[in-house]
Design a protein around this motif. Structure first.
Motif, PDB file in Angstrom:
ATOM      1  N   PRO A  99       7.318  -0.633  -8.739  1.00  0.00           N
ATOM      2  CA  PRO A  99       6.738  -1.871  -8.188  1.00  0.00           C
ATOM      3  C   PRO A  99       5.221  -1.937  -8.303  1.00  0.00           C
ATOM      4  CG  PRO A  99       8.490  -1.071  -6.772  1.00  0.00           C
ATOM      5  CD  PRO A  99       8.284  -0.011  -7.814  1.00  0.00           C
ATOM      6  N   LYS A 100       4.527  -0.797  -8.068  1.00  0.00           N
ATOM      7  CA  LYS A 100       3.052  -0.846  -8.149  1.00  0.00           C
ATOM      8  C   LYS A 100       2.599  -1.188  -9.564  1.00  0.00           C
ATOM      9  CE  LYS A 100       2.802   3.760  -7.221  1.00  0.00           C
ATOM     10  NZ  LYS A 100       4.159   4.066  -7.728  1.00  0.00           N
ATOM     11  N   ALA A 101       3.338  -0.644 -10.575  1.00  0.00           N
ATOM     12  CA  ALA A 101       2.958  -0.938 -11.961  1.00  0.00           C
ATOM     13  C   ALA A 101       3.256  -2.405 -12.296  1.00  0.00           C
ATOM     14  CB  ALA A 101       3.694   0.004 -12.904  1.00  0.00           C
ATOM     15  N   LYS A 134      13.791   7.479 -11.527  1.00  0.00           N
ATOM     16  CA  LYS A 134      13.634   6.031 -11.770  1.00  0.00           C
ATOM     17  C   LYS A 134      12.934   5.509 -10.530  1.00  0.00           C
ATOM     18  CE  LYS A 134      18.136   6.012 -13.974  1.00  0.00           C
ATOM     19  NZ  LYS A 134      19.551   5.703 -13.693  1.00  0.00           N
ATOM     20  N   GLN A 135      11.640   5.766 -10.450  1.00  0.00           N
ATOM     21  CA  GLN A 135      10.897   5.589  -9.195  1.00  0.00           C
ATOM     22  C   GLN A 135      11.141   4.232  -8.525  1.00  0.00           C
ATOM     23  OE1 GLN A 135       6.453   5.370  -9.115  1.00  0.00           O
ATOM     24  NE2 GLN A 135       6.649   7.290  -8.004  1.00  0.00           N
ATOM     25  N   SER A 136      11.500   4.309  -7.252  1.00  0.00           N
ATOM     26  CA  SER A 136      11.696   3.160  -6.357  1.00  0.00           C
ATOM     27  C   SER A 136      12.983   2.376  -6.631  1.00  0.00           C
ATOM     28  CB  SER A 136      10.488   2.210  -6.354  1.00  0.00           C
ATOM     29  OG  SER A 136       9.348   2.895  -5.895  1.00  0.00           O
ATOM     30  N   GLN A 137      13.823   2.852  -7.559  1.00  0.00           N
ATOM     31  CA  GLN A 137      15.125   2.201  -7.726  1.00  0.00           C
ATOM     32  C   GLN A 137      16.108   2.805  -6.722  1.00  0.00           C
ATOM     33  OE1 GLN A 137      16.582   1.700 -11.717  1.00  0.00           O
ATOM     34  NE2 GLN A 137      14.503   1.534 -12.529  1.00  0.00           N
ATOM     35  N   VAL A 139       0.850  -1.189   0.000  1.00  0.00           N
ATOM     36  CA  VAL A 139       0.000   0.000   0.000  1.00  0.00           C
ATOM     37  C   VAL A 139       0.880   1.231   0.000  1.00  0.00           C
ATOM     38  CG1 VAL A 139      -0.271   0.037   2.530  1.00  0.00           C
ATOM     39  CG2 VAL A 139      -2.039   1.043   1.089  1.00  0.00           C
ATOM     40  N   ARG A 140       0.450   2.265  -0.702  1.00  0.00           N
ATOM     41  CA  ARG A 140       1.152   3.550  -0.726  1.00  0.00           C
ATOM     42  C   ARG A 140       0.137   4.620  -1.114  1.00  0.00           C
ATOM     43  NH1 ARG A 140       0.527  -0.107  -4.146  1.00  0.00           N
ATOM     44  NH2 ARG A 140       2.667  -0.785  -4.500  1.00  0.00           N
ATOM     45  N   MET A 141       0.490   5.873  -0.807  1.00  0.00           N
ATOM     46  CA  MET A 141      -0.403   6.975  -1.174  1.00  0.00           C
ATOM     47  C   MET A 141      -0.136   7.388  -2.624  1.00  0.00           C
ATOM     48  SD  MET A 141      -1.894   7.284   1.686  1.00  0.00           S
ATOM     49  CE  MET A 141      -2.959   8.681   1.341  1.00  0.00           C
ATOM     50  N   VAL A 142      -1.188   7.730  -3.330  1.00  0.00           N
ATOM     51  CA  VAL A 142      -1.062   8.397  -4.636  1.00  0.00           C
ATOM     52  C   VAL A 142      -2.122   9.499  -4.672  1.00  0.00           C
ATOM     53  CG1 VAL A 142      -0.098   6.433  -5.942  1.00  0.00           C
ATOM     54  CG2 VAL A 142      -2.577   6.710  -5.790  1.00  0.00           C
ATOM     55  N   LEU A 143      -2.050  10.346  -5.674  1.00  0.00           N
ATOM     56  CA  LEU A 143      -3.016  11.441  -5.777  1.00  0.00           C
ATOM     57  C   LEU A 143      -4.056  11.128  -6.845  1.00  0.00           C
ATOM     58  CD1 LEU A 143      -0.748  14.631  -5.539  1.00  0.00           C
ATOM     59  CD2 LEU A 143      -2.101  13.547  -3.733  1.00  0.00           C
ATOM     60  N   LEU A 144      -5.307  11.314  -6.477  1.00  0.00           N
ATOM     61  CA  LEU A 144      -6.399  11.178  -7.439  1.00  0.00           C
ATOM     62  C   LEU A 144      -6.346  12.378  -8.383  1.00  0.00           C
ATOM     63  CD1 LEU A 144      -9.163   9.796  -8.213  1.00  0.00           C
ATOM     64  CD2 LEU A 144     -10.211  11.558  -6.773  1.00  0.00           C
ATOM     65  N   PHE A 194      -5.125   7.803 -11.424  1.00  0.00           N
ATOM     66  CA  PHE A 194      -3.870   8.320 -10.852  1.00  0.00           C
ATOM     67  C   PHE A 194      -2.765   8.095 -11.871  1.00  0.00           C
ATOM     68  CE2 PHE A 194      -1.665   4.334  -9.985  1.00  0.00           C
ATOM     69  CZ  PHE A 194      -2.706   3.417  -9.967  1.00  0.00           C
ATOM     70  N   TYR A 195      -1.633   8.776 -11.655  1.00  0.00           N
ATOM     71  CA  TYR A 195      -0.504   8.686 -12.592  1.00  0.00           C
ATOM     72  C   TYR A 195       0.730   8.215 -11.847  1.00  0.00           C
ATOM     73  CZ  TYR A 195      -3.337  10.831 -16.127  1.00  0.00           C
ATOM     74  OH  TYR A 195      -4.328  11.053 -17.041  1.00  0.00           O
ATOM     75  N   THR A 196       1.567   7.483 -12.566  1.00  0.00           N
ATOM     76  CA  THR A 196       2.764   6.964 -11.906  1.00  0.00           C
ATOM     77  C   THR A 196       3.784   6.504 -12.941  1.00  0.00           C
ATOM     78  OG1 THR A 196       3.500   5.548 -10.091  1.00  0.00           O
ATOM     79  CG2 THR A 196       2.006   4.540 -11.687  1.00  0.00           C
ATOM     80  N   ASN A 197       4.903   6.003 -12.392  1.00  0.00           N
ATOM     81  CA  ASN A 197       5.979   5.468 -13.224  1.00  0.00           C
ATOM     82  C   ASN A 197       5.633   4.007 -13.545  1.00  0.00           C
ATOM     83  OD1 ASN A 197       8.503   4.112 -13.838  1.00  0.00           O
ATOM     84  ND2 ASN A 197       9.495   6.013 -13.230  1.00  0.00           N
TER      85      ASN A 197
HETATM   86  C1  FMN Z   1       0.471  12.308  -0.380  1.00  0.00           C
HETATM   87  C2  FMN Z   1       1.283  11.489  -1.360  1.00  0.00           C
HETATM   88  C3  FMN Z   1       0.923  11.493  -2.696  1.00  0.00           C
HETATM   89  C4  FMN Z   1       1.634  10.734  -3.620  1.00  0.00           C
HETATM   90  N1  FMN Z   1       1.225  10.730  -4.923  1.00  0.00           N
HETATM   91  C5  FMN Z   1       1.842   9.916  -5.806  1.00  0.00           C
HETATM   92  C6  FMN Z   1       1.339   9.798  -7.135  1.00  0.00           C
HETATM   93  O1  FMN Z   1       0.330  10.408  -7.522  1.00  0.00           O
HETATM   94  N2  FMN Z   1       2.000   8.962  -7.990  1.00  0.00           N
HETATM   95  C7  FMN Z   1       3.096   8.255  -7.601  1.00  0.00           C
HETATM   96  O2  FMN Z   1       3.649   7.534  -8.424  1.00  0.00           O
HETATM   97  N3  FMN Z   1       3.582   8.328  -6.345  1.00  0.00           N
HETATM   98  C8  FMN Z   1       2.977   9.141  -5.436  1.00  0.00           C
HETATM   99  N4  FMN Z   1       3.436   9.206  -4.140  1.00  0.00           N
HETATM  100  C9  FMN Z   1       4.601   8.372  -3.755  1.00  0.00           C
HETATM  101  C10 FMN Z   1       4.112   6.931  -3.477  1.00  0.00           C
HETATM  102  O3  FMN Z   1       3.479   6.867  -2.216  1.00  0.00           O
HETATM  103  C11 FMN Z   1       5.241   5.891  -3.549  1.00  0.00           C
HETATM  104  O4  FMN Z   1       6.276   6.249  -2.676  1.00  0.00           O
HETATM  105  C12 FMN Z   1       5.816   5.741  -4.956  1.00  0.00           C
HETATM  106  O5  FMN Z   1       4.803   5.845  -5.959  1.00  0.00           O
HETATM  107  C13 FMN Z   1       6.529   4.394  -5.115  1.00  0.00           C
HETATM  108  O6  FMN Z   1       5.597   3.353  -4.925  1.00  0.00           O
HETATM  109  P1  FMN Z   1       5.899   1.828  -5.358  1.00  0.00           P
HETATM  110  O7  FMN Z   1       7.357   1.582  -5.060  1.00  0.00           O
HETATM  111  O8  FMN Z   1       4.986   1.004  -4.498  1.00  0.00           O
HETATM  112  O9  FMN Z   1       5.582   1.696  -6.819  1.00  0.00           O
HETATM  113  C14 FMN Z   1       2.759   9.969  -3.199  1.00  0.00           C
HETATM  114  C15 FMN Z   1       3.111   9.966  -1.840  1.00  0.00           C
HETATM  115  C16 FMN Z   1       2.380  10.717  -0.946  1.00  0.00           C
HETATM  116  C17 FMN Z   1       2.782  10.686   0.513  1.00  0.00           C
END
Ligand code: FMN
Length: 191
Positions: free
Chosen positions: A61-63, A118-121, A39-44, A54-57
């Motif tokens: 790991p989540k992808a 390079k997210q999470s590396q 579990v982790r936070m992302v933004l809607l 939501f958007y991400t790399n």
């Molecule tokens: C309030 C908040 C908002 C976040 N928003 C995003 C987001 O929109 N997208 C994203 O990729 N990571 C976001 N993050 C970072 C993620 O929580 C997380 O650290 C990152 O995506 C790596 O996750 P993973 O290793 O599980 O893929 C946010 C963190 C916080 C605390």
């Protein structure tokens, strides 16, 4: 019959009116190939009758989890006014047009960050990230730049939504909504 997506929208607006910091922050949980949850936070970034975006790399790991099992759970908590919304559903990628449009709407440095991270590396100290950002700014000195191939949006298409409203003495009000055809079946739940 209540449409929980309409209630979500009005609760989200209420959270903003109450001054909740980052009302768009939501916990996103996924499951990896070994069945372990994360579990982790992302933004809607967008919500409508089609789902929660939501958007991400896409190398994160989540992808990876979502490639393996395209289902996720979301959880919002807004206090005040003391409300929780839980969502589960199948996850799909947004269209490239949608991802491009949102990417292009982001501030310059956020777009640079999407290219540079390079997210999470593993990172060899914060200075390494600063160097990557500086190098990316030299590569893309102007406002416009393409969307990185490793950055995209996902939509959680809800099949269950639960609305929780805080009430005194922990006698909270809960209702779960299951998607049935084009509508929703409502079921009240004990707190
Ligand atoms: C309030 C908040 C908002 C976040 N928003 C995003 C987001 O929109 N997208 C994203 O990729 N990571 C976001 N993050 C970072 C993620 O929580 C997380 O650290 C990152 O995506 C790596 O996750 P993973 O290793 O599980 O893929 C946010 C963190 C916080 C605390």
């Amino acid at each position: 019959m209540t449409n929980p997506l309409d209630t979500f929208q009005s609760w989200f607006d209420d959270a903003k009116r109450h001054g909740v910091h980052e009302p768009s922050a939501m916990a996103l949980s996924t499951v990896d190939a070994d069945g372990r949850p994360s579990v982790r936070m992302v933004l809607l970034k967008h919500a409508d009758e089609h789902g929660f975006v939501f958007y991400t790399n896409t190398d994160s790991p989540k992808a990876d989890d979502l490639r393996h099992l395209p289902y996720a759970a979301l959880c919002f908590y807004w206090n005040p006014p003391g409300r929780q919304v839980r969502v589960t559903g199948k996850v799909e990628a947004v269209t490239t047009e949608e991802a491009d449009a949102y990417f292009n709407s982001r501030p310059y440095l956020s777009r640079i960050g999407a290219w540079a991270s390079k997210q999470s590396q593993p990172l060899d100290g914060y200075a390494e990230l600063e160097r990557a950002v500086a190098a990316t700014m030299i590569q893309h000195p102007r406002g416009r730049m393409p969307r990185p191939p490793h950055w995209h949006g996902y939509r959680v298409v809800p099949d269950v939504i639960e609305l929780w409203q805080e009430r005194p003495f922990r006698l909270h009000e809960r209702a779960a909504y299951k998607r049935v055809g084009k509508g929703w079946r409502e079921q009240a739940l004990y707190p």
